[in-house]
Design a protein around this motif. Structure first.
Motif, PDB file in Angstrom:
ATOM      1  N   PHE A   1       0.687  -1.170  -0.091  1.00  0.00           N
ATOM      2  CA  PHE A   1       0.064  -0.065   0.144  1.00  0.00           C
ATOM      3  C   PHE A   1       0.797   1.216  -0.102  1.00  0.00           C
ATOM      4  O   PHE A   1       1.937   1.164   0.263  1.00  0.00           O
ATOM      5  CB  PHE A   1      -1.032  -0.087   1.139  1.00  0.00           C
ATOM      6  N   TYR A   2       0.338   2.205  -0.553  1.00  0.00           N
ATOM      7  CA  TYR A   2       0.875   3.737  -0.623  1.00  0.00           C
ATOM      8  C   TYR A   2       0.028   4.684  -0.212  1.00  0.00           C
ATOM      9  O   TYR A   2      -1.080   4.681  -0.736  1.00  0.00           O
ATOM     10  CB  TYR A   2       1.542   3.872  -1.956  1.00  0.00           C
ATOM     11  N   ALA A   3       0.666   5.610   0.547  1.00  0.00           N
ATOM     12  CA  ALA A   3      -0.183   6.952   0.816  1.00  0.00           C
ATOM     13  C   ALA A   3       0.189   7.805  -0.304  1.00  0.00           C
ATOM     14  O   ALA A   3       1.428   7.968  -0.631  1.00  0.00           O
ATOM     15  CB  ALA A   3       0.244   7.408   2.179  1.00  0.00           C
ATOM     16  N   VAL A   4      -0.727   8.404  -1.155  1.00  0.00           N
ATOM     17  CA  VAL A   4      -0.326   8.987  -2.246  1.00  0.00           C
ATOM     18  C   VAL A   4      -0.841  10.735  -2.047  1.00  0.00           C
ATOM     19  O   VAL A   4      -2.126  10.782  -1.366  1.00  0.00           O
ATOM     20  CB  VAL A   4      -1.173   8.636  -3.446  1.00  0.00           C
ATOM     21  N   GLU A   5       0.167  11.320  -2.003  1.00  0.00           N
ATOM     22  CA  GLU A   5      -0.285  12.859  -1.613  1.00  0.00           C
ATOM     23  C   GLU A   5      -1.100  13.399  -2.549  1.00  0.00           C
ATOM     24  O   GLU A   5      -2.017  14.205  -2.218  1.00  0.00           O
ATOM     25  CB  GLU A   5       1.154  13.535  -1.632  1.00  0.00           C
ATOM     26  N   ASP A   6      -1.004  12.989  -4.103  1.00  0.00           N
ATOM     27  CA  ASP A   6      -1.815  13.642  -4.876  1.00  0.00           C
ATOM     28  C   ASP A   6      -3.009  12.629  -5.169  1.00  0.00           C
ATOM     29  O   ASP A   6      -2.900  11.516  -5.609  1.00  0.00           O
ATOM     30  CB  ASP A   6      -1.214  13.913  -6.096  1.00  0.00           C
ATOM     31  N   GLU A   7      -4.156  12.880  -4.557  1.00  0.00           N
ATOM     32  CA  GLU A   7      -5.461  12.023  -4.741  1.00  0.00           C
ATOM     33  C   GLU A   7      -5.625  11.776  -6.356  1.00  0.00           C
ATOM     34  O   GLU A   7      -6.084  10.838  -6.706  1.00  0.00           O
ATOM     35  CB  GLU A   7      -6.503  12.654  -3.870  1.00  0.00           C
ATOM     36  N   LYS A   8      -5.499  12.988  -6.935  1.00  0.00           N
ATOM     37  CA  LYS A   8      -5.785  12.809  -8.366  1.00  0.00           C
ATOM     38  C   LYS A   8      -4.996  11.590  -9.219  1.00  0.00           C
ATOM     39  O   LYS A   8      -5.289  10.839  -9.659  1.00  0.00           O
ATOM     40  CB  LYS A   8      -5.748  13.983  -9.272  1.00  0.00           C
ATOM     41  N   LEU A   9      -3.553  11.772  -8.648  1.00  0.00           N
ATOM     42  CA  LEU A   9      -2.918  10.868  -9.447  1.00  0.00           C
ATOM     43  C   LEU A   9      -3.239   9.479  -8.776  1.00  0.00           C
ATOM     44  O   LEU A   9      -2.868   8.333  -9.559  1.00  0.00           O
ATOM     45  CB  LEU A   9      -1.330  11.182  -9.103  1.00  0.00           C
ATOM     46  N   GLY A  10      -3.578   9.314  -7.795  1.00  0.00           N
ATOM     47  CA  GLY A  10      -3.849   8.084  -7.064  1.00  0.00           C
ATOM     48  C   GLY A  10      -5.012   7.245  -7.850  1.00  0.00           C
ATOM     49  O   GLY A  10      -4.946   6.083  -8.007  1.00  0.00           O
ATOM     50  N   LYS A  11      -5.897   8.311  -8.010  1.00  0.00           N
ATOM     51  CA  LYS A  11      -7.099   7.438  -8.744  1.00  0.00           C
ATOM     52  C   LYS A  11      -6.714   7.172 -10.191  1.00  0.00           C
ATOM     53  O   LYS A  11      -7.301   6.189 -10.478  1.00  0.00           O
ATOM     54  CB  LYS A  11      -8.233   8.695  -8.887  1.00  0.00           C
ATOM     55  N   GLN A  12      -5.762   8.132 -10.690  1.00  0.00           N
ATOM     56  CA  GLN A  12      -5.467   7.864 -12.169  1.00  0.00           C
ATOM     57  C   GLN A  12      -4.594   6.395 -11.959  1.00  0.00           C
ATOM     58  O   GLN A  12      -4.896   5.557 -12.971  1.00  0.00           O
ATOM     59  CB  GLN A  12      -4.265   8.705 -12.475  1.00  0.00           C
ATOM     60  N   VAL A  13      -3.433   6.097 -10.974  1.00  0.00           N
ATOM     61  CA  VAL A  13      -2.899   4.904 -10.659  1.00  0.00           C
ATOM     62  C   VAL A  13      -3.808   3.658 -10.898  1.00  0.00           C
ATOM     63  O   VAL A  13      -3.695   2.593 -11.432  1.00  0.00           O
ATOM     64  CB  VAL A  13      -2.087   4.843  -9.738  1.00  0.00           C
ATOM     65  N   ILE A  14      -4.940   3.782 -10.076  1.00  0.00           N
ATOM     66  CA  ILE A  14      -5.837   2.862  -9.730  1.00  0.00           C
ATOM     67  C   ILE A  14      -6.599   2.568 -11.071  1.00  0.00           C
ATOM     68  O   ILE A  14      -6.730   1.349 -11.330  1.00  0.00           O
ATOM     69  CB  ILE A  14      -7.064   3.410  -8.702  1.00  0.00           C
ATOM     70  N   GLY A  15      -7.162   3.529 -12.018  1.00  0.00           N
ATOM     71  CA  GLY A  15      -7.579   3.345 -13.037  1.00  0.00           C
ATOM     72  C   GLY A  15      -6.691   2.488 -13.883  1.00  0.00           C
ATOM     73  O   GLY A  15      -7.387   1.602 -14.728  1.00  0.00           O
ATOM     74  N   GLU A  16      -5.632   2.716 -14.027  1.00  0.00           N
ATOM     75  CA  GLU A  16      -4.541   1.991 -15.064  1.00  0.00           C
ATOM     76  C   GLU A  16      -4.361   0.651 -14.554  1.00  0.00           C
ATOM     77  O   GLU A  16      -4.554  -0.221 -15.109  1.00  0.00           O
ATOM     78  CB  GLU A  16      -3.387   2.683 -15.173  1.00  0.00           C
ATOM     79  N   ARG A  17      -4.499   0.653 -13.203  1.00  0.00           N
ATOM     80  CA  ARG A  17      -4.378  -0.686 -12.614  1.00  0.00           C
ATOM     81  C   ARG A  17      -5.512  -1.630 -13.003  1.00  0.00           C
ATOM     82  O   ARG A  17      -5.226  -2.987 -13.154  1.00  0.00           O
ATOM     83  CB  ARG A  17      -4.153  -0.769 -11.174  1.00  0.00           C
ATOM     84  N   GLN A  18      -6.661  -1.192 -12.869  1.00  0.00           N
ATOM     85  CA  GLN A  18      -7.705  -1.829 -13.324  1.00  0.00           C
ATOM     86  C   GLN A  18      -7.780  -2.392 -14.513  1.00  0.00           C
ATOM     87  O   GLN A  18      -8.257  -3.509 -14.919  1.00  0.00           O
ATOM     88  CB  GLN A  18      -9.112  -1.024 -12.767  1.00  0.00           C
TER      89      GLN A  18
END
Ligand code: GDP
Length: 479
Positions: free
Chosen positions: A329-346
């Motif tokens: 798990f990672y705490a991501v400072e940039d929530e938008k980037l975090g959601k982007q990563v999740i999107g790509e991971r999915q």
């Protein structure tokens, strides 16, 4: 760097058709599943009015958040993380419980009622984190996912029973993970306890007690009588001192999910171990394809905490779904980037579910990997119907190491190829060799997720010849 048209469209929440149209305007003919390079993607995105985050904090290949190296002067000492391993019924659970009950810092809430997969104790002002991974499979499954959580392994061996198959398995798993081993000879309260016999048996596995001229620490304990537990803690701290485990508490948190479940009232609940940085309530975190804002955190006594630093295990509420155990798990400072990563991971996950990946190491392309310098050590797991075969293969293998490649038998045992073997192979990039044995049901299931090269033979000579041939590039391809 590249991205698939479909993923790019998903990231911007527009249809893939629109992206394809834009690409056409730029003179590029692309299909929905085509990869386009980062520059083109940026151009398209900008044209469509989207900002592209150039700051690459995510490895596009693995979709893992990239680790920023911590400068040496930011690193501070952290508690060591300990796992207890050993044969079934030798007292792993009893030992964990005994240590917890006698050393956990009690709180006003009064309860050591909570059972989470990890806890911390304090001994002589120093903290020690114990992680309760049920079985070596979990331990190794975590390694297969890239998580290394354990600093020190406690090998529990019952003094009345001695070295058993899972004792050996535990030794090999700990060795493969390159963690120091402390031996806890348990049940010394029993009349038929023979701690000296355990010591003697373990010398065969290169665990030689200090008083016998070796370097392995042995502690004789009784989980039932709570005997010598402090001495065990003392020894753990000693080994920890040599390890000089450090982390940087002043950064965004990173760590591993130890266990997680869906709680009826509270939603997804995950026990995580913070391995670097400090996790705080309100942080945006991602783990696999799960994400969320940390709503609340509890320590192992059930007390609410606002933050958790390195080596601290905590229960976390706020995940969107239950993350799998062993996930980073990672705490991501940039929530938008975090959601982007999740999107790509999915997207990536869906793609991966569809395709079968090749094992990391296989005999078929071993020679190429050697030539490219990717393989310097060939790890092998041997399973056979009789111990004699295991030993024979081990010896034969030791002799075929070359200057380019060292052949290591990292584990050998009697019986079918099991799920644990698959996990160990996957985590250690090993090839499994079986003689007159086959993968069992669970192993075959595990093989669907973890791609591992398994070779089954009836004759030892054939196996040795195959490996020799593979190492010299002469292996006939298998059809
Ligand atoms: P695990 O399978 O390794 O987790 O083993 P458990 O902790 O469940 O212990 C297996 C059995 O051994 C239980 O019946 C325990 O009560 C018993 N046991 C564990 N530690 C000791 C000990 O120090 N002395 C004695 N006499 N029994 C023990």
């Amino acid at each position: 760097e590249s991205i698939i048209v479909k993923s790019l469209a998903e990231k911007m929440s527009i249809s893939a058709g629109e992206v394809i149209k834009k690409l056409m305007e730029l003179g590029i003919l692309a299909t929905i599943n085509q990869e386009i390079d980062a520059d083109t993607a940026t151009l398209v995105a900008n044209d469509l009015g989207f900002q592209v985050d150039i700051k690459i904090e995510v490895d596009k290949e693995t979709m893992l958040v990239q680790e920023q190296e911590d400068a040496p002067d930011t690193l501070l000492a952290r508690p060591c993380v300990v796992t207890i391993m050993g044969h079934v019924d030798h007292g792993k659970t009893s030992l964990l419980d005994a240590i917890r009950k006698s050393n956990v810092i009690a709180t006003e809430a009064g309860g050591i009622t909570q059972h989470i997969g990890a806890y911390q104790v304090e001994h002589k002002g120093k903290k020690i984190t114990f992680v309760d991974t049920p079985g070596h499979e979990a331990f190794t499954a975590m390694r297969a996912r890239g998580a290394k959580i354990t600093d020190i392994a406690i090998l529990v061996v019952a003094a009345d029973d001695g070295v058993m198959p899972q004792t050996i398995e535990a030794i090999n798993h700990a060795r493969a993970a390159e963690v120091p081993i402390i031996v806890a000879v348990n049940k010394i309260d029993k009349e038929d306890a023979q701690p000296e016999k355990v010591k003697r048996q373990l010398t065969e596995y290169n665990l030689v007690a200090e008083e016998w001229g070796g370097e392995t620490i042995f502690v004789e304990v009784s989980a039932r009588e709570k005997q010598n537990l402090n001495e065990l803690l003392e020894m753990i701290l000693l080994v920890a001192e040599i390890g000089e485990y450090k982390a940087n508490p002043n950064r965004a948190a990173r760590g591993t999910v130890i266990e997680a479940e869906l709680d009826k009232g509270r939603g997804p609940v995950a026990t995580v171990l913070v391995q670097n940085g400090t996790l705080k309530v309100g942080d945006f975190i991602i783990a696999g394809v799960a994400y969320g804002k940390v709503r609340a955190m509890m320590d192992h006594t059930g007390r609410r905490v606002k933050k958790a630093g390195p080596s601290m295990p905590v229960e976390v509420l706020g995940f969107s779904e239950v993350p799998p155990a062993g996930e980073l798990f990672y705490a991501v400072e940039d929530e938008k980037l975090g959601k982007q990563v999740i999107g790509e991971r999915q997207v990536k996950k869906r793609e991966e579910d569809l395709k079968v990946t090749a094992p990391k190491v296989s005999l078929d392309d071993l020679f190429n990997q050697i030539q490219e310098g990717q393989v310097k050590e060939l790890n092998i797991i041997i399973k056979a119907d009789v111990q004699g075969s295991v030993e024979a293969v081990k010896q034969a293998l030791q002799q075929i190491s070359t200057e380019e490649v060292r052949v290591n038998a990292i584990h050998g045992g009697v019986g079918a190829v099991t799920e644990t073997d698959i996990m160990l192979a996957s985590a250690s990039n090993a090839i499994i060799i079986g003689f007159n044995v086959r993968p069992d049901v669970n192993a075959r299931k595990a093989l669907e997720a973890e791609k591992v090269d398994i070779r089954l033979y009836r004759v030892i000579y054939d196996a040795i010849e195959d490996i020799k041939a593979a190492m010299s590039g002469l292996l006939e391809p298998e059809y």
